[in-house]
Design an enzyme around this catalytic site. Sequence first.
Site, PDB file in Angstrom:
ATOM      1  N   VAL A 164       1.902  -2.553  -9.747  1.00  0.00           N
ATOM      2  CA  VAL A 164       1.362  -1.875  -8.413  1.00  0.00           C
ATOM      3  C   VAL A 164       0.140  -2.551  -8.133  1.00  0.00           C
ATOM      4  O   VAL A 164      -0.155  -2.424  -6.814  1.00  0.00           O
ATOM      5  CB  VAL A 164       1.057  -0.007  -9.100  1.00  0.00           C
ATOM      6  CG1 VAL A 164       0.404   0.510  -7.984  1.00  0.00           C
ATOM      7  CG2 VAL A 164       2.282   0.317  -9.387  1.00  0.00           C
ATOM      8  N   CYS A 165      -0.771  -2.946  -9.125  1.00  0.00           N
ATOM      9  CA  CYS A 165      -2.169  -3.464  -8.723  1.00  0.00           C
ATOM     10  C   CYS A 165      -1.996  -4.434  -7.374  1.00  0.00           C
ATOM     11  O   CYS A 165      -2.767  -4.205  -6.410  1.00  0.00           O
ATOM     12  CB  CYS A 165      -2.696  -4.009 -10.007  1.00  0.00           C
ATOM     13  SG  CYS A 165      -3.124  -2.971 -11.203  1.00  0.00           S
ATOM     14  N   PRO A 166      -1.288  -5.217  -7.295  1.00  0.00           N
ATOM     15  CA  PRO A 166      -1.291  -6.368  -6.229  1.00  0.00           C
ATOM     16  C   PRO A 166      -0.811  -5.523  -4.995  1.00  0.00           C
ATOM     17  O   PRO A 166      -1.461  -5.846  -3.767  1.00  0.00           O
ATOM     18  CB  PRO A 166      -0.118  -7.359  -6.547  1.00  0.00           C
ATOM     19  CG  PRO A 166       0.502  -6.742  -7.664  1.00  0.00           C
ATOM     20  CD  PRO A 166      -0.411  -6.066  -8.424  1.00  0.00           C
TER      21      PRO A 166
ATOM     22  N   ILE B 188      -4.388  -4.108  -4.038  1.00  0.00           N
ATOM     23  CA  ILE B 188      -5.261  -5.053  -3.565  1.00  0.00           C
ATOM     24  C   ILE B 188      -5.199  -5.443  -2.277  1.00  0.00           C
ATOM     25  O   ILE B 188      -6.112  -5.594  -1.469  1.00  0.00           O
ATOM     26  CB  ILE B 188      -5.547  -6.208  -4.632  1.00  0.00           C
ATOM     27  CG1 ILE B 188      -5.955  -5.446  -5.960  1.00  0.00           C
ATOM     28  CG2 ILE B 188      -6.223  -7.093  -4.401  1.00  0.00           C
ATOM     29  CD1 ILE B 188      -6.080  -6.133  -7.245  1.00  0.00           C
TER      30      ILE B 188
END
Length: 207
Positions: free
Chosen positions: A50-52, A55
Amino acid sequence: MSILVGKKAPDFTVPAVLADGQIVDSFNLAETIKGKYAIVFFYPLDFTFVCPSEIIAMSHRMEKFREMGVEVIGVSIDSHFTHNAWRNTPVDQGGIGAVEYTLAADMDHEIAKAYGIESEGGDSYYPAGVAMRASFVIDQKGIVRSQVVNDEPIGRNMDELVRVVDALQFFEENGQVCPAGWNKGDKGMETSPEGVASYLAESAKSL
């Protein structure tokens, strides 16, 4: 977990990768955001799932944040070298590309602890020790005005951070509060019984 709303945002000095790709050993939050609005947003780990998406979504809104006078700082427990490697990995290969804001390296976990969002594991979906998906909106005096924390599988809506900053700036400029679902251009509410009655008479059905 700490509630920091209404309190001074904890300061920190750590290695970081700046928006221009420069790697620095001593990025200081207070110095960077002095007299500015800011968003400090945490995410669990580089090179994950999920992080990318979060970001990159934040980077796509940087033109808007710059117009609003907002400094953005992303934070995870990864090193500045890992941040740099992720920035240099193409998006179509799971990287984030040259995102337009600073990524700070919380390698000793002291920032996550200071903000009260280091995962303890347990019934959370996070592994113990990582930073949670937490977002902090900070005003020009360095005071936290909003904080939101999601569990690991739930990605954030970065447009909501834009809306929160819009609402904060509207209140500071007009002295009116922002009712449910308020967006820039909508009417505010006067903080009086008459103001509440007037707003609800006109808008309650559309809430």
